[in-house]
Design a protein around this motif. Sequence first.
Motif, PDB file in Angstrom:
ATOM      1  N   MET A   1       0.704   0.010  -4.704  1.00  0.00           N
ATOM      2  CA  MET A   1       1.785   0.300  -3.963  1.00  0.00           C
ATOM      3  C   MET A   1       1.138   0.156  -2.432  1.00  0.00           C
ATOM      4  SD  MET A   1       5.087  -1.025  -2.948  1.00  0.00           S
ATOM      5  CE  MET A   1       5.099  -1.308  -4.954  1.00  0.00           C
ATOM      6  N   SER A   2       0.556   1.731  -1.832  1.00  0.00           N
ATOM      7  CA  SER A   2       0.157   1.743  -0.566  1.00  0.00           C
ATOM      8  C   SER A   2      -1.290   0.662  -0.569  1.00  0.00           C
ATOM      9  CB  SER A   2      -0.839   3.018  -0.991  1.00  0.00           C
ATOM     10  OG  SER A   2       0.060   4.607  -1.372  1.00  0.00           O
ATOM     11  N   TRP A   3      -1.593   0.204  -1.247  1.00  0.00           N
ATOM     12  CA  TRP A   3      -2.613  -0.449  -0.610  1.00  0.00           C
ATOM     13  C   TRP A   3      -1.717  -2.091  -0.491  1.00  0.00           C
ATOM     14  CZ3 TRP A   3      -7.415  -1.594   0.596  1.00  0.00           C
ATOM     15  CH2 TRP A   3      -7.878  -2.605   0.333  1.00  0.00           C
ATOM     16  N   TYR A   4      -0.542  -2.041  -1.132  1.00  0.00           N
ATOM     17  CA  TYR A   4      -0.251  -3.562  -0.136  1.00  0.00           C
ATOM     18  C   TYR A   4       0.366  -2.926   1.262  1.00  0.00           C
ATOM     19  CZ  TYR A   4       4.461  -5.672   1.087  1.00  0.00           C
ATOM     20  OH  TYR A   4       5.422  -5.936   1.988  1.00  0.00           O
ATOM     21  N   PHE A   5       0.945  -1.500   1.360  1.00  0.00           N
ATOM     22  CA  PHE A   5       0.971  -1.480   2.989  1.00  0.00           C
ATOM     23  C   PHE A   5       0.417  -1.147   3.678  1.00  0.00           C
ATOM     24  CE2 PHE A   5       5.103   0.072   0.367  1.00  0.00           C
ATOM     25  CZ  PHE A   5       6.009  -0.067   0.974  1.00  0.00           C
ATOM     26  N   LEU A   6      -0.736  -0.765   3.670  1.00  0.00           N
ATOM     27  CA  LEU A   6      -2.209  -0.709   4.367  1.00  0.00           C
ATOM     28  C   LEU A   6      -2.739  -2.307   4.623  1.00  0.00           C
ATOM     29  CD1 LEU A   6      -5.176   1.563   2.621  1.00  0.00           C
ATOM     30  CD2 LEU A   6      -3.156   1.848   4.616  1.00  0.00           C
ATOM     31  N   ASN A   7      -2.702  -3.128   3.895  1.00  0.00           N
ATOM     32  CA  ASN A   7      -2.606  -4.744   4.300  1.00  0.00           C
ATOM     33  C   ASN A   7      -2.029  -4.974   4.970  1.00  0.00           C
ATOM     34  OD1 ASN A   7      -5.086  -5.532   2.776  1.00  0.00           O
ATOM     35  ND2 ASN A   7      -3.958  -4.076   0.802  1.00  0.00           N
ATOM     36  N   LEU A   8      -0.504  -4.720   5.088  1.00  0.00           N
ATOM     37  CA  LEU A   8       0.644  -5.026   5.830  1.00  0.00           C
ATOM     38  C   LEU A   8       0.420  -4.904   6.875  1.00  0.00           C
ATOM     39  CD1 LEU A   8       3.937  -6.419   5.727  1.00  0.00           C
ATOM     40  CD2 LEU A   8       4.417  -4.188   5.207  1.00  0.00           C
TER      41      LEU A   8
ATOM     42  N   VAL B   1      -7.397  -9.670  10.487  1.00  0.00           N
ATOM     43  CA  VAL B   1      -7.447 -11.089   9.593  1.00  0.00           C
ATOM     44  C   VAL B   1      -7.112 -12.229  10.616  1.00  0.00           C
ATOM     45  CG1 VAL B   1      -7.892 -11.560   7.479  1.00  0.00           C
ATOM     46  CG2 VAL B   1      -8.409  -9.560   7.936  1.00  0.00           C
ATOM     47  N   TYR B   2      -5.561 -11.898  11.100  1.00  0.00           N
ATOM     48  CA  TYR B   2      -5.603 -13.262  11.451  1.00  0.00           C
ATOM     49  C   TYR B   2      -5.329 -13.798  12.527  1.00  0.00           C
ATOM     50  CZ  TYR B   2      -1.728 -11.345   7.021  1.00  0.00           C
ATOM     51  OH  TYR B   2      -1.520 -11.716   5.938  1.00  0.00           O
ATOM     52  N   ASP B   3      -5.655 -12.793  13.722  1.00  0.00           N
ATOM     53  CA  ASP B   3      -6.273 -13.530  14.715  1.00  0.00           C
ATOM     54  C   ASP B   3      -7.435 -14.086  14.979  1.00  0.00           C
ATOM     55  OD1 ASP B   3      -3.925 -12.066  15.572  1.00  0.00           O
ATOM     56  OD2 ASP B   3      -5.216 -10.377  16.262  1.00  0.00           O
ATOM     57  N   VAL B   4      -8.234 -12.797  13.433  1.00  0.00           N
ATOM     58  CA  VAL B   4      -9.428 -14.357  13.418  1.00  0.00           C
ATOM     59  C   VAL B   4      -9.352 -15.880  12.984  1.00  0.00           C
ATOM     60  CG1 VAL B   4     -11.833 -14.640  11.867  1.00  0.00           C
ATOM     61  CG2 VAL B   4     -10.686 -12.349  13.531  1.00  0.00           C
ATOM     62  N   ILE B   5      -8.167 -15.622  12.167  1.00  0.00           N
ATOM     63  CA  ILE B   5      -8.275 -17.396  10.878  1.00  0.00           C
ATOM     64  C   ILE B   5      -7.565 -17.893  11.830  1.00  0.00           C
ATOM     65  CG2 ILE B   5      -7.147 -18.305   8.668  1.00  0.00           C
ATOM     66  CD1 ILE B   5      -7.910 -15.043   7.852  1.00  0.00           C
TER      67      ILE B   5
END
Length: 262
Positions: free
Chosen positions: A182-189, A195-199
């Motif tokens: 769950m913390s991995w989810y929030f870290l990615n959120l 990453v979105y800026d690059v893509i």
Amino acid sequence: MVTAPDLVIDPSLRDWVLFPILLVMILVGILRHYITLLLQSSPKQLDLLAIREQQSLARGASLRSNGKLIPPSSFQSRKTYLIQAFKNGIFLKDQEAFKNKDEPKPPANPLAEPGGMDQMLNMLKGNMVMIVPQTLLMSWINFFFSGFILMKLPFPLTVRFKSILQSGVATRDLDVRWVSSMSWYFLNLFGLRSVYDVILGSNNSAGGGMDMAGMNPGMMGGGLQPGQDIYKLYLSEAENIELTTHEYLLEDIEDRILEKYE
């Protein structure tokens, strides 16, 4: 002193939990961006008087910011003209309402302004596109991967980070560097913005959580909110211009350039 033994992570957790969560969140963000573009309605065209009414405020702000680049006489003439124009309501599109400004009138309806309803609908659509995918992702991770430990950070952290990195794992003696699903989810959120800026490029709508770009209900082309009293903004801008002092930065610029290269 007895220390708790370190954990050994099964490599399958990395292949079937860690990377899939990361990949799914990236794909959901990209999908959110394109859905937001499809749902956003095209802004209505404003007439010339409405454009002039909005852009005149930007003209006053530009004079305050860049007036030091024009001679004092030019600055003073523009300053006098804008102050009088703002106070007399010359730039207002509805001159009849300005003449009767002292008469009582009902509160302005934001939805009656040009584009007001469109802005409200765009905000609602943007919120739905953000909330629904995040709710589904949280439910998916919480149902299938609740209590999983996925990775260990390679740098030390204080105990204050334990609640952030180990959400859903109630283990007091676990090293704070271990990260739960769950913390991995929030870290990615909150960490996939670059990453979105690059893509997708900058100013995209892929980010969730803290990304509210394009979802402001009232921001219009000139930075005005529906129902806002434009004349009060004019009076405020006129007061700001009156208080602006002028210092000509290009005074004797020719002599200074020649002295520099002598």
